[in-house]
Design a protein around this motif. Sequence first.
Motif, mmCIF file in Angstrom:
data_model
loop_
_atom_site.group_PDB
_atom_site.id
_atom_site.type_symbol
_atom_site.label_atom_id
_atom_site.label_comp_id
_atom_site.label_asym_id
_atom_site.label_seq_id
_atom_site.Cartn_x
_atom_site.Cartn_y
_atom_site.Cartn_z
ATOM 1 N N UNK A 70 0.780 -1.230 0.000
ATOM 2 C CA UNK A 70 0.000 0.000 0.000
ATOM 3 C C UNK A 70 0.808 1.274 0.000
ATOM 4 N N UNK A 71 2.130 1.165 0.075
ATOM 5 C CA UNK A 71 2.989 2.354 0.100
ATOM 6 C C UNK A 71 3.585 2.593 -1.281
ATOM 7 N N UNK A 72 3.587 3.858 -1.700
ATOM 8 C CA UNK A 72 4.179 4.225 -2.985
ATOM 9 C C UNK A 72 5.702 4.222 -2.850
ATOM 10 N N UNK A 73 6.377 3.446 -3.690
ATOM 11 C CA UNK A 73 7.838 3.416 -3.687
ATOM 12 C C UNK A 73 8.425 4.049 -4.948
ATOM 13 N N UNK A 74 7.545 4.422 -5.899
ATOM 14 C CA UNK A 74 8.014 5.033 -7.129
ATOM 15 C C UNK A 74 6.887 5.089 -8.149
ATOM 16 N N UNK A 75 7.268 5.190 -9.415
ATOM 17 C CA UNK A 75 6.248 5.268 -10.467
ATOM 18 C C UNK A 75 6.760 4.614 -11.735
ATOM 19 N N UNK A 76 5.812 4.175 -12.567
ATOM 20 C CA UNK A 76 6.103 3.664 -13.897
ATOM 21 C C UNK A 76 5.466 4.623 -14.886
ATOM 22 N N UNK A 77 6.273 5.100 -15.848
ATOM 23 C CA UNK A 77 5.796 6.182 -16.731
ATOM 24 C C UNK A 77 6.032 5.836 -18.195
ATOM 25 N N UNK A 78 5.027 6.153 -19.021
ATOM 26 C CA UNK A 78 5.102 5.964 -20.462
ATOM 27 C C UNK A 78 4.855 7.305 -21.137
ATOM 28 N N UNK A 79 5.602 7.580 -22.212
ATOM 29 C CA UNK A 79 5.406 8.841 -22.938
ATOM 30 C C UNK A 79 5.598 8.590 -24.434
ATOM 31 N N UNK A 80 4.852 9.376 -25.241
ATOM 32 C CA UNK A 80 5.052 9.345 -26.689
ATOM 33 C C UNK A 80 5.162 10.774 -27.199
ATOM 34 N N UNK A 81 5.641 10.894 -28.411
ATOM 35 C CA UNK A 81 5.742 12.206 -29.047
ATOM 36 C C UNK A 81 4.470 12.561 -29.814
ATOM 37 N N UNK A 82 3.462 11.697 -29.699
ATOM 38 C CA UNK A 82 2.174 11.962 -30.326
ATOM 39 C C UNK A 82 1.199 12.508 -29.285
ATOM 40 N N UNK A 83 0.148 13.148 -29.757
ATOM 41 C CA UNK A 83 -0.897 13.666 -28.874
ATOM 42 C C UNK A 83 -2.036 12.657 -28.799
ATOM 43 N N UNK A 84 -2.559 12.446 -27.582
ATOM 44 C CA UNK A 84 -3.745 11.615 -27.408
ATOM 45 C C UNK A 84 -3.518 10.135 -27.541
ATOM 46 N N UNK A 85 -2.399 9.608 -27.047
ATOM 47 C CA UNK A 85 -2.085 8.181 -27.196
ATOM 48 C C UNK A 85 -2.811 7.311 -26.176
ATOM 49 N N UNK A 86 -2.983 7.789 -24.943
ATOM 50 C CA UNK A 86 -3.418 6.910 -23.853
ATOM 51 C C UNK A 86 -4.841 7.210 -23.398
ATOM 52 N N UNK A 87 -5.542 6.128 -23.074
ATOM 53 C CA UNK A 87 -6.891 6.238 -22.535
ATOM 54 C C UNK A 87 -7.069 5.302 -21.345
ATOM 55 N N UNK A 88 -8.325 4.996 -21.003
ATOM 56 C CA UNK A 88 -8.619 4.187 -19.820
ATOM 57 C C UNK A 88 -8.035 2.781 -19.920
ATOM 58 N N UNK A 89 -8.095 2.185 -21.110
ATOM 59 C CA UNK A 89 -7.577 0.828 -21.257
ATOM 60 C C UNK A 89 -6.072 0.783 -20.988
ATOM 61 N N UNK A 90 -5.347 1.782 -21.496
ATOM 62 C CA UNK A 90 -3.908 1.823 -21.272
ATOM 63 C C UNK A 90 -3.581 2.058 -19.793
ATOM 64 N N UNK A 91 -4.417 2.850 -19.122
ATOM 65 C CA UNK A 91 -4.207 3.080 -17.690
ATOM 66 C C UNK A 91 -4.319 1.761 -16.936
ATOM 67 N N UNK A 92 -5.342 0.978 -17.231
ATOM 68 C CA UNK A 92 -5.533 -0.297 -16.533
ATOM 69 C C UNK A 92 -4.401 -1.273 -16.841
ATOM 70 N N UNK A 93 -3.974 -1.291 -18.101
ATOM 71 C CA UNK A 93 -2.872 -2.183 -18.478
ATOM 72 C C UNK A 93 -1.583 -1.775 -17.772
ATOM 73 N N UNK A 94 -1.334 -0.469 -17.695
ATOM 74 C CA UNK A 94 -0.121 0.023 -17.031
ATOM 75 C C UNK A 94 -0.126 -0.337 -15.553
ATOM 76 N N UNK A 95 -1.310 -0.306 -14.921
ATOM 77 C CA UNK A 95 -1.399 -0.660 -13.500
ATOM 78 C C UNK A 95 -1.071 -2.138 -13.278
ATOM 79 N N UNK A 96 -1.522 -2.992 -14.206
ATOM 80 C CA UNK A 96 -1.200 -4.409 -14.096
ATOM 81 C C UNK A 96 0.311 -4.616 -14.190
ATOM 82 N N UNK A 97 0.944 -3.961 -15.170
ATOM 83 C CA UNK A 97 2.397 -4.069 -15.336
ATOM 84 C C UNK A 97 3.109 -3.551 -14.081
ATOM 85 N N UNK A 98 2.625 -2.421 -13.537
ATOM 86 C CA UNK A 98 3.229 -1.856 -12.323
ATOM 87 C C UNK A 98 3.131 -2.832 -11.159
ATOM 88 N N UNK A 99 1.978 -3.505 -11.038
ATOM 89 C CA UNK A 99 1.819 -4.477 -9.950
ATOM 90 C C UNK A 99 2.806 -5.639 -10.094
#
Length: 418
Positions: free
Chosen positions: A133-162
């Motif tokens: 339950x404690x935050x030890x850091x973050x996982x971050x994704x970035x692109x040079x395009x506008x509007x790449x990420x939405x709700x599905x990508x957020x959920x997928x990123x959380x799974x990878x972070x876990x």
Amino acid sequence: MPNAVTAIDLGKILSIQRAIAGQLDFRAVIRAVSNEISGLLPHDHLDVAVLSGDNAQVAAYETGLHTEWDAETSAFKPVAESPIRDLLRGRVGHIVTDDAQTDPRFHFAGAFSQPIFAAGLHSRLHVPLKVEGRVIGSLSFSTQEIGTYGDDEVEAAKVVADVLSSYFYSLRQSELARQHELQQMEAEARAEGLRIGALHLTEELENARQAIGMDLHDQTLADLTRISRSLKRLLARDALRPGDLQPLLEEVEHCVRELRVIIDNAKPSVLQFFGFGQAVEALLERSVRADSSLLDYRLVDDGDSGIEDLPGNTLVALYRIVQEAINNTIRHANASRIDVEIGRRDGCVRIVVADDGSGLSRTSGRRYGGLSNMQTRASLIQAALSVTPHPDGRGTRLEIVLPDPPAGGTPTAPDNRK
């Protein structure tokens, strides 16, 4: 929305775990993760930010586009300057933006957000790394395009972070333990260095006492014995002739002068009467007179160093270091000139002793046989001492740096040598 992800199946999770298994540093892990998820979570830049042990600072390890966030470039930065500080402090569950270059959440007073523009990053997605339950850091994704990420990508990123959180936590704890071990080893090495230096200094003091005893025996006692014999001869006469006492008076004056030299060498009383600058100048004058090969010297004292306000024991230690440096130059460096500068810079008293002699590489090792004693003297007053080749390529430069003490405390020696 390109490359929408509705879920990450068990097979993909297992492939990520296999890819990171055995990786022993943060960059190797994120490179392996980047290769596994590039088709699911598009990114031009991927990084993991890891909090320090006290959660006050953060270091980033990246793959893809290289930015100034990377630990190799900027090392640890205050969390307060991070564009994702709210995530690192647990205030939000995730951050997603279509264009970070215009999103005010990434740009506030003091924010270290310049890399966003330098790397041309627009879409950004950040999720926390959590352990118990404690935050030890973050996982971050970035692109040079506008509007790449939405709700599905957020959920997928959380799974990878876990999947990654416990692995990153283990790496962080291992790194903290390694740093603690290094700090402990450095502290033990400093303590051992001081112990050995103090032993050398004790030996030096004993040698100095023996030298004083020999000087008194060979010089003063011999002079007094000669004067005593002369007095006995005069007393054996029936009458004194004019001029009989003059040679005796000259011998007494010579004895007094020699005794003063011995006393001044044992304790630089000139410091008490005239101050540090004049004491060093008198030392230089005596050295030039005593050594015909040393043609010239220069003393620069800016008068605003604050050195005269230092405690007496500190002044004596500084004087002894300068004395040893000058003596080493005269005995071993074959120098024709010696320069001493006393000044102040960056809140520190700085003393430089430089010569145009044979330098470090070509000088007999005996020249720096007393360096450990000088280092010990410096350590005991919490000053930093460095001996380096002179910048112009000829000779040697010794520098002593003594910081101002903090309010109500003792000075702290600076780590770097400019």
